[in-house]
Design a protein around this motif. Structure first.
Motif, PDB file in Angstrom:
ATOM      1  N   TYR A  22       2.300   3.407  -7.975  1.00 40.22           N
ATOM      2  CA  TYR A  22       2.032   2.398  -8.993  1.00 40.22           C
ATOM      3  C   TYR A  22       0.983   2.915  -9.973  1.00 40.22           C
ATOM      4  O   TYR A  22       1.155   2.810 -11.187  1.00 40.22           O
ATOM      5  N   LEU A  23      -0.085   3.485  -9.442  1.00 39.38           N
ATOM      6  CA  LEU A  23      -1.141   4.045 -10.298  1.00 39.38           C
ATOM      7  C   LEU A  23      -0.605   5.137 -11.216  1.00 39.38           C
ATOM      8  O   LEU A  23      -1.020   5.243 -12.365  1.00 39.38           O
ATOM      9  N   ASP A  24       0.294   5.949 -10.695  1.00 38.58           N
ATOM     10  CA  ASP A  24       0.830   7.073 -11.461  1.00 38.58           C
ATOM     11  C   ASP A  24       2.079   6.700 -12.258  1.00 38.58           C
ATOM     12  O   ASP A  24       2.681   7.558 -12.893  1.00 38.58           O
TER      13      ASP A  24
ATOM     14  N   LEU B 213       0.809  -1.215   0.000  1.00 39.99           N
ATOM     15  CA  LEU B 213       0.000   0.000   0.000  1.00 39.99           C
ATOM     16  C   LEU B 213       0.843   1.266   0.000  1.00 39.99           C
ATOM     17  O   LEU B 213       0.392   2.308  -0.451  1.00 39.99           O
ATOM     18  N   GLU B 214       2.088   1.170   0.480  1.00 37.32           N
ATOM     19  CA  GLU B 214       2.986   2.325   0.406  1.00 37.32           C
ATOM     20  C   GLU B 214       3.192   2.756  -1.043  1.00 37.32           C
ATOM     21  O   GLU B 214       3.422   3.930  -1.315  1.00 37.32           O
ATOM     22  N   TYR B 215       3.135   1.806  -1.949  1.00 36.25           N
ATOM     23  CA  TYR B 215       3.469   2.055  -3.341  1.00 36.25           C
ATOM     24  C   TYR B 215       2.264   2.138  -4.275  1.00 36.25           C
ATOM     25  O   TYR B 215       2.440   2.410  -5.460  1.00 36.25           O
ATOM     26  N   VAL B 216       1.061   1.890  -3.780  1.00 35.37           N
ATOM     27  CA  VAL B 216      -0.105   1.825  -4.667  1.00 35.37           C
ATOM     28  C   VAL B 216      -0.308   3.110  -5.462  1.00 35.37           C
ATOM     29  O   VAL B 216      -0.533   3.060  -6.669  1.00 35.37           O
TER      30      VAL B 216
ATOM     31  N   GLU C 190      -9.279   2.780  -6.174  1.00 34.91           N
ATOM     32  CA  GLU C 190      -8.461   3.964  -6.440  1.00 34.91           C
ATOM     33  C   GLU C 190      -8.270   4.182  -7.937  1.00 34.91           C
ATOM     34  O   GLU C 190      -8.289   5.320  -8.414  1.00 34.91           O
ATOM     35  N   ARG C 191      -8.105   3.103  -8.686  1.00 32.98           N
ATOM     36  CA  ARG C 191      -7.945   3.199 -10.129  1.00 32.98           C
ATOM     37  C   ARG C 191      -9.197   3.782 -10.778  1.00 32.98           C
ATOM     38  O   ARG C 191      -9.121   4.653 -11.646  1.00 32.98           O
ATOM     39  N   ARG C 192     -10.367   3.325 -10.322  1.00 32.24           N
ATOM     40  CA  ARG C 192     -11.636   3.841 -10.873  1.00 32.24           C
ATOM     41  C   ARG C 192     -11.837   5.308 -10.520  1.00 32.24           C
ATOM     42  O   ARG C 192     -12.316   6.087 -11.346  1.00 32.24           O
ATOM     43  N   VAL C 193     -11.498   5.690  -9.293  1.00 31.45           N
ATOM     44  CA  VAL C 193     -11.620   7.103  -8.894  1.00 31.45           C
ATOM     45  C   VAL C 193     -10.724   7.962  -9.780  1.00 31.45           C
ATOM     46  O   VAL C 193     -11.157   8.993 -10.301  1.00 31.45           O
TER      47      VAL C 193
ATOM     48  N   TYR D 295      11.087  -2.680 -10.597  1.00 30.15           N
ATOM     49  CA  TYR D 295      11.165  -3.660  -9.516  1.00 30.15           C
ATOM     50  C   TYR D 295       9.977  -3.508  -8.555  1.00 30.15           C
ATOM     51  O   TYR D 295       9.302  -4.487  -8.221  1.00 30.15           O
ATOM     52  N   HIS D 296       9.714  -2.261  -8.114  1.00 33.84           N
ATOM     53  CA  HIS D 296       8.596  -2.040  -7.200  1.00 33.84           C
ATOM     54  C   HIS D 296       7.266  -2.276  -7.905  1.00 33.84           C
ATOM     55  O   HIS D 296       6.325  -2.783  -7.293  1.00 33.84           O
ATOM     56  N   ARG D 297       7.173  -1.929  -9.195  1.00 33.54           N
ATOM     57  CA  ARG D 297       5.943  -2.223  -9.953  1.00 33.54           C
ATOM     58  C   ARG D 297       5.675  -3.724  -9.954  1.00 33.54           C
ATOM     59  O   ARG D 297       4.548  -4.161  -9.756  1.00 33.54           O
ATOM     60  N   ALA D 298       6.717  -4.518 -10.199  1.00 33.56           N
ATOM     61  CA  ALA D 298       6.562  -5.975 -10.229  1.00 33.56           C
ATOM     62  C   ALA D 298       6.124  -6.504  -8.873  1.00 33.56           C
ATOM     63  O   ALA D 298       5.254  -7.379  -8.790  1.00 33.56           O
TER      64      ALA D 298
END
Length: 80
Positions: free
Chosen positions: A15-17, A9-12, A45-48, A23-26
């Protein structure tokens, strides 16, 4: 929430942006495939984000900044 979920969740948002390394995306993608709770949160979050983008607004309304400042002051967070 499990430690792996906390880490993912730190990276979500990054990741979206698409603002993180491959590496972190994977790692986030791997976690989302295995964790329904995090996947559901990611999809929300993606839908928002997609809905906001579809409105075609380049800048948030000015009153949003005032509301955010008021929220920050109310909760004792320094806004500098």
């Amino acid at each position: 929430m499990k430690n792996n979920c906390d880490h993912a969740l730190e990276y979500v948002y990054h990741y979206l942006d698409e603002e993180i390394t491959w590496y972190h995306r994977a790692r986030v993608r791997w976690h989302l495939r295995r964790c329904n709770d995090c996947c559901n949160g990611y999809e929300f979050e993606r839908r928002v984000k997609a809905m906001v983008r579809s409105k075609g607004v380049d800048e948030p309304p000015p009153e949003l900044f005032e509301r955010l400042r008021a929220f920050i002051r109310e909760h004792g967070v320094d806004d500098r």
